[in-house]
Scaffold this motif. Structure first.
Motif, PDB file in Angstrom:
ATOM      1  N   VAL A  13      -8.563   5.309  -2.764  1.00 36.37           N
ATOM      2  CA  VAL A  13      -7.335   5.487  -3.293  1.00 36.37           C
ATOM      3  C   VAL A  13      -7.385   6.987  -4.214  1.00 36.37           C
ATOM      4  CG1 VAL A  13      -7.449   4.024  -5.395  1.00 36.37           C
ATOM      5  CG2 VAL A  13      -5.231   4.637  -4.448  1.00 36.37           C
ATOM      6  N   GLY A  57      -4.376   0.514  -7.268  1.00 35.27           N
ATOM      7  CA  GLY A  57      -3.647   1.001  -8.077  1.00 35.27           C
ATOM      8  C   GLY A  57      -4.437   1.940  -9.181  1.00 35.27           C
ATOM      9  N   ILE A  62       0.024   1.110  -4.699  1.00 34.05           N
ATOM     10  CA  ILE A  62       0.222   1.412  -3.433  1.00 34.05           C
ATOM     11  C   ILE A  62      -0.147   0.309  -2.387  1.00 34.05           C
ATOM     12  CG2 ILE A  62      -2.071   2.682  -2.836  1.00 34.05           C
ATOM     13  CD1 ILE A  62      -0.251   4.418  -1.052  1.00 34.05           C
ATOM     14  N   SER A 100       3.833   1.317   0.725  1.00 36.71           N
ATOM     15  CA  SER A 100       4.604   1.056  -0.131  1.00 36.71           C
ATOM     16  C   SER A 100       4.174   1.612  -1.650  1.00 36.71           C
ATOM     17  CB  SER A 100       5.206  -0.214  -0.301  1.00 36.71           C
ATOM     18  OG  SER A 100       5.895  -0.628   0.988  1.00 36.71           O
ATOM     19  N   THR A 101       4.662   2.148  -2.094  1.00 34.99           N
ATOM     20  CA  THR A 101       4.401   2.730  -3.621  1.00 34.99           C
ATOM     21  C   THR A 101       5.220   2.253  -4.936  1.00 34.99           C
ATOM     22  OG1 THR A 101       5.407   4.985  -3.457  1.00 34.99           O
ATOM     23  CG2 THR A 101       3.049   4.910  -2.612  1.00 34.99           C
ATOM     24  N   ASN A 102       4.790   2.189  -5.955  1.00 37.17           N
ATOM     25  CA  ASN A 102       5.525   2.000  -7.085  1.00 37.17           C
ATOM     26  C   ASN A 102       4.815   2.940  -8.130  1.00 37.17           C
ATOM     27  OD1 ASN A 102       7.036   0.617  -8.928  1.00 37.17           O
ATOM     28  ND2 ASN A 102       5.360  -0.771  -9.617  1.00 37.17           N
ATOM     29  N   TYR A 103       5.546   3.566  -8.969  1.00 37.03           N
ATOM     30  CA  TYR A 103       5.374   4.368 -10.256  1.00 37.03           C
ATOM     31  C   TYR A 103       5.901   3.885 -11.570  1.00 37.03           C
ATOM     32  CZ  TYR A 103       3.838   7.580  -6.433  1.00 37.03           C
ATOM     33  OH  TYR A 103       3.353   8.063  -5.299  1.00 37.03           O
ATOM     34  N   THR A 134       1.326  11.289  -7.615  1.00 32.12           N
ATOM     35  CA  THR A 134       1.517  10.748  -6.406  1.00 32.12           C
ATOM     36  C   THR A 134       0.226  10.032  -6.056  1.00 32.12           C
ATOM     37  OG1 THR A 134       2.769  12.730  -5.598  1.00 32.12           O
ATOM     38  CG2 THR A 134       1.737  11.283  -3.850  1.00 32.12           C
ATOM     39  N   ILE A 135       0.630   8.897  -5.671  1.00 31.80           N
ATOM     40  CA  ILE A 135      -0.571   8.032  -5.187  1.00 31.80           C
ATOM     41  C   ILE A 135      -0.702   7.987  -3.744  1.00 31.80           C
ATOM     42  CG2 ILE A 135       0.566   5.754  -5.332  1.00 31.80           C
ATOM     43  CD1 ILE A 135      -1.968   4.515  -6.279  1.00 31.80           C
ATOM     44  N   SER A 136      -1.936   7.931  -3.262  1.00 27.56           N
ATOM     45  CA  SER A 136      -2.359   7.810  -1.649  1.00 27.56           C
ATOM     46  C   SER A 136      -3.560   6.985  -1.439  1.00 27.56           C
ATOM     47  CB  SER A 136      -2.271   9.091  -1.133  1.00 27.56           C
ATOM     48  OG  SER A 136      -3.292   9.935  -1.755  1.00 27.56           O
ATOM     49  N   ARG A 137      -3.548   6.514  -0.170  1.00 24.97           N
ATOM     50  CA  ARG A 137      -4.745   5.962   0.052  1.00 24.97           C
ATOM     51  C   ARG A 137      -5.434   6.285   1.655  1.00 24.97           C
ATOM     52  NH1 ARG A 137      -3.602  -0.378  -0.153  1.00 24.97           N
ATOM     53  NH2 ARG A 137      -5.641  -0.458   0.866  1.00 24.97           N
ATOM     54  N   ALA A 160       0.618   3.739 -11.360  1.00 21.69           N
ATOM     55  CA  ALA A 160       1.223   3.634  -9.979  1.00 21.69           C
ATOM     56  C   ALA A 160       0.159   2.768  -9.217  1.00 21.69           C
ATOM     57  CB  ALA A 160       0.899   5.269  -9.414  1.00 21.69           C
TER      58      ALA A 160
END
Length: 123
Positions: free
Chosen positions: A78, A35, A51, A56-59, A68-71, A49
């Protein structure tokens, strides 16, 4: 044993974009959640944010629709894509990882933090 190295911060004008990266390295068995947190002067550190390993993501409400979070699990990395930046997004951004790592006594679980990267949004 484990290090988190962040990159991508900087100075941007209102409405601009930045992309933060954070790579975990060391004696890692697996990474659970990753995160991004931020801390503005005089304020408490807050979650931006997160992940999970499954994606699954949380903001935070303040960044929904803009960040936008990604990994990339293969790279233990991340990312945080930040668009439509506002002056109130100005803060030091910290990467966090909850992971399982190798220790002399076997597998252990712990939380690790990056060193922080400054994001400044000027008006």
């Amino acid at each position: 044993q484990v290090q988190l190295v962040e990159s991508g911060g900087g100075l941007v004008t209102v409405g601009g974009s930045l992309r933060l990266s954070c790579r975990a390295s060391g004696s890692i068995f697996s990474i659970n959640a990753m995160g991004w947190y931020r801390q503005a002067p005089g304020k408490q550190r807050e979650l931006v944010a997160a992940i999970t390993s499954g994606g699954s993501t949380n903001y935070a409400d303040s960044v929904k629709g803009r960040f936008t979070i990604s990994r990339d699990n293969a790279k233990n990395t991340v990312y945080l894509q930040m668009n439509s930046l506002k002056p109130e997004d100005t803060a030091v951004y910290y990467c966090n990882a909850n992971l399982t790592y190798y220790s002399l006594s076997g597998l252990r679980v712990g939380d690790y933090w990056g060193q922080g990267t400054q994001v400044t949004v000027s008006s």
